[in-house]
Enzyme design. Structure first.
Site, PDB file in Angstrom:
ATOM      1  CE  LYS A  13      51.577 -31.971  -7.829  1.00 27.27           C
ATOM      2  NZ  LYS A  13      52.801 -31.474  -8.500  1.00 27.27           N
ATOM      3  NE  ARG A  88      55.238 -36.828  -4.875  1.00 28.89           N
ATOM      4  CZ  ARG A  88      54.941 -35.563  -4.523  1.00 28.89           C
ATOM      5  NH1 ARG A  88      53.846 -35.287  -3.884  1.00 28.89           N
ATOM      6  NH2 ARG A  88      55.760 -34.598  -4.851  1.00 28.89           N
ATOM      7  NE  ARG A 127      57.754 -24.716  -5.319  1.00 27.63           N
ATOM      8  CZ  ARG A 127      57.211 -25.923  -5.458  1.00 27.63           C
ATOM      9  NH1 ARG A 127      55.925 -26.058  -5.763  1.00 27.63           N
ATOM     10  NH2 ARG A 127      57.950 -27.004  -5.307  1.00 27.63           N
ATOM     11  NE  ARG A 160      58.906 -27.385  -1.627  1.00 30.56           N
ATOM     12  CZ  ARG A 160      57.986 -28.124  -2.239  1.00 30.56           C
ATOM     13  NH1 ARG A 160      56.784 -27.605  -2.467  1.00 30.56           N
ATOM     14  NH2 ARG A 160      58.252 -29.349  -2.621  1.00 30.56           N
ATOM     15  NE  ARG A 171      60.678 -32.035  -5.562  1.00 29.81           N
ATOM     16  CZ  ARG A 171      60.394 -30.742  -5.610  1.00 29.81           C
ATOM     17  NH1 ARG A 171      61.363 -29.849  -5.618  1.00 29.81           N
ATOM     18  NH2 ARG A 171      59.144 -30.356  -5.648  1.00 29.81           N
TER      19      ARG A 171
HETATM   20  P1  ADP Z   1      53.213 -27.863  -7.724  1.00 29.25           P
HETATM   21  O1  ADP Z   1      52.288 -27.739  -6.549  1.00 29.25           O
HETATM   22  O2  ADP Z   1      52.620 -28.684  -8.845  1.00 29.25           O
HETATM   23  O3  ADP Z   1      54.595 -28.334  -7.364  1.00 29.25           O
HETATM   24  P2  ADP Z   1      53.090 -24.928  -7.731  1.00 29.25           P
HETATM   25  O4  ADP Z   1      51.631 -24.641  -7.797  1.00 29.25           O
HETATM   26  O5  ADP Z   1      53.783 -24.702  -6.437  1.00 29.25           O
HETATM   27  O6  ADP Z   1      53.402 -26.404  -8.335  1.00 29.25           O
HETATM   28  O7  ADP Z   1      53.788 -24.033  -8.878  1.00 29.25           O
HETATM   29  C1  ADP Z   1      55.218 -24.061  -9.060  1.00 29.25           C
HETATM   30  C2  ADP Z   1      55.711 -22.635  -9.360  1.00 29.25           C
HETATM   31  O8  ADP Z   1      55.213 -22.227 -10.643  1.00 29.25           O
HETATM   32  C3  ADP Z   1      55.242 -21.579  -8.355  1.00 29.25           C
HETATM   33  O9  ADP Z   1      56.281 -20.627  -8.183  1.00 29.25           O
HETATM   34  C4  ADP Z   1      54.023 -20.940  -9.039  1.00 29.25           C
HETATM   35  O10 ADP Z   1      53.877 -19.584  -8.658  1.00 29.25           O
HETATM   36  C5  ADP Z   1      54.368 -21.079 -10.512  1.00 29.25           C
HETATM   37  N1  ADP Z   1      53.204 -21.314 -11.377  1.00 29.25           N
HETATM   38  C6  ADP Z   1      52.090 -22.040 -11.086  1.00 29.25           C
HETATM   39  N2  ADP Z   1      51.227 -22.060 -12.116  1.00 29.25           N
HETATM   40  C7  ADP Z   1      51.827 -21.353 -13.113  1.00 29.25           C
HETATM   41  C8  ADP Z   1      51.440 -21.007 -14.461  1.00 29.25           C
HETATM   42  N3  ADP Z   1      50.265 -21.416 -14.971  1.00 29.25           N
HETATM   43  N4  ADP Z   1      52.299 -20.260 -15.192  1.00 29.25           N
HETATM   44  C9  ADP Z   1      53.476 -19.852 -14.658  1.00 29.25           C
HETATM   45  N5  ADP Z   1      53.901 -20.130 -13.412  1.00 29.25           N
HETATM   46  C10 ADP Z   1      53.080 -20.873 -12.644  1.00 29.25           C
HETATM   47  P1  AMP Z   2      55.387 -31.694  -2.846  1.00 34.90           P
HETATM   48  O1  AMP Z   2      55.155 -30.546  -1.916  1.00 34.90           O
HETATM   49  O2  AMP Z   2      54.131 -32.383  -3.259  1.00 34.90           O
HETATM   50  O3  AMP Z   2      56.267 -31.300  -4.017  1.00 34.90           O
HETATM   51  O4  AMP Z   2      56.204 -32.793  -2.027  1.00 34.90           O
HETATM   52  C1  AMP Z   2      57.484 -32.503  -1.481  1.00 34.90           C
HETATM   53  C2  AMP Z   2      58.142 -33.811  -1.026  1.00 34.90           C
HETATM   54  O5  AMP Z   2      57.364 -34.417   0.024  1.00 34.90           O
HETATM   55  C3  AMP Z   2      58.283 -34.898  -2.095  1.00 34.90           C
HETATM   56  O6  AMP Z   2      59.442 -34.738  -2.899  1.00 34.90           O
HETATM   57  C4  AMP Z   2      58.338 -36.164  -1.223  1.00 34.90           C
HETATM   58  O7  AMP Z   2      59.606 -36.307  -0.609  1.00 34.90           O
HETATM   59  C5  AMP Z   2      57.338 -35.833  -0.111  1.00 34.90           C
HETATM   60  N1  AMP Z   2      55.953 -36.243  -0.480  1.00 34.90           N
HETATM   61  C6  AMP Z   2      54.875 -35.431  -0.636  1.00 34.90           C
HETATM   62  N2  AMP Z   2      53.779 -36.136  -0.939  1.00 34.90           N
HETATM   63  C7  AMP Z   2      54.164 -37.436  -0.994  1.00 34.90           C
HETATM   64  C8  AMP Z   2      53.491 -38.658  -1.288  1.00 34.90           C
HETATM   65  N3  AMP Z   2      52.181 -38.695  -1.593  1.00 34.90           N
HETATM   66  N4  AMP Z   2      54.224 -39.801  -1.247  1.00 34.90           N
HETATM   67  C9  AMP Z   2      55.527 -39.798  -0.943  1.00 34.90           C
HETATM   68  N5  AMP Z   2      56.225 -38.690  -0.673  1.00 34.90           N
HETATM   69  C10 AMP Z   2      55.557 -37.500  -0.683  1.00 34.90           C
END
Ligand code: ADP
Ligand code: AMP
Length: 215
Positions: A13, A88, A127, A160, A171
């Protein structure tokens, strides 16, 4: 145009949202990024959110909706918003509906990135992000040119705290229990929900997202 990038943690995302925002001038609203910024700044909100985030649990809806309301009131939101990691819960989805209605706008679509759990665990284990400029990399699939250093700004990359495997499992469970039901809410409300296979190269996923939003 306002839409939601939906999907489990690690689905891509943030990666896709950043590209869409850059290419098509949307405002990317990531509640996760906002919470991490609050935490880094040591604000009251950040301190309140910390224990939930570290445990992989959701931060209370009222806190999240307050944050989103503030951003939506800003002129930057008028060009269109891509919501990342929000809503969420069904309560957050209802709150967003009220907020958009008050602003005289609406939600155009929910774009769901589908990725299998094992791939999510692998992605999140790899990541790393730059705390300075927010750039996100992956040690396995998209490594920085020089280990632990951000290509863009030279910052030191970090993993993270909530990307450790035990917290990731929690999660994913929270996603299935509390977040996935939001899709049924939107389907019942008649908002278009599009599923996109997220286990493909970043540019391929991006092209399909762009097609769904008519770009
Ligand atoms: P989200 O925001 O949904 O938690 P991220 O965009 O941070 O996910 O992506 C999670 C990890 O996967 C990051 O390390 C990113 O670089 C990697 N990633 C994102 N899209 C892809 C893809 N299409 N193929 C492989 N790895 C990806
Ligand atoms: P994310 O960066 O979206 O993976 O979010 C990291 C963490 O932040 C999650 O595991 C939750 O603890 C908190 N968080 C982020 N967005 C929300 C949301 N919309 N509602 C509740 N908790 C959130």
């Amino acid at each position: 145009m306002n839409f939601i990038l939906f999907g489990p943690p690690g689905a891509g995302k943030g990666t896709q949202g950043a590209l869409l925002a850059e290419r098509f001038d949307f405002l990317r609203l990531s509640t996760g990024d906002m919470l991490r910024e609050a935490l880094a700044a040591g604000t009251q909100l950040g301190l309140e959110a910390r224990k939930f985030m570290a445990a992989g649990e959701l931060v209370p809806d009222t806190v999240i909706l307050g944050m989103v309301r503030d951003v939506m009131a800003s002129p930057a939101a008028r060009a269109g918003v891509v919501f990342d990691g929000f809503p969420r819960t069904t309560a957050q989805a209802e709150g967003l509906g009220d907020l958009l209605r008050d602003l005289g706008t609406k939600l155009d679509a929910v774009l769901v990135l589908d990725v299998e759990d094992e791939e999510l665990v692998r992605r999140l284990a790899g990541r790393v992000a730059c705390p300075n400029c927010g750039a996100v990399y992956n040690r396995f699939t998209d490594p920085p040119r020089s280990e632990d250093t951000c290509d863009r700004c030279g910052g030191t990359l970090v993993q993270r705290e909530d990307d450790r495997e035990d917290t990731v499992r929690r999660r994913l469970h929270v996603y299935r229990e509390q977040t996935a039901p939001v899709l049924a809410f939107y389907e019942a409300a008649g908002v278009p929900v599009h599923h996109i296979a997220g286990d493909r190269p970043v540019e391929e996923v991006q092209r399909e997202l762009a097609r769904h939003i008519g770009r």
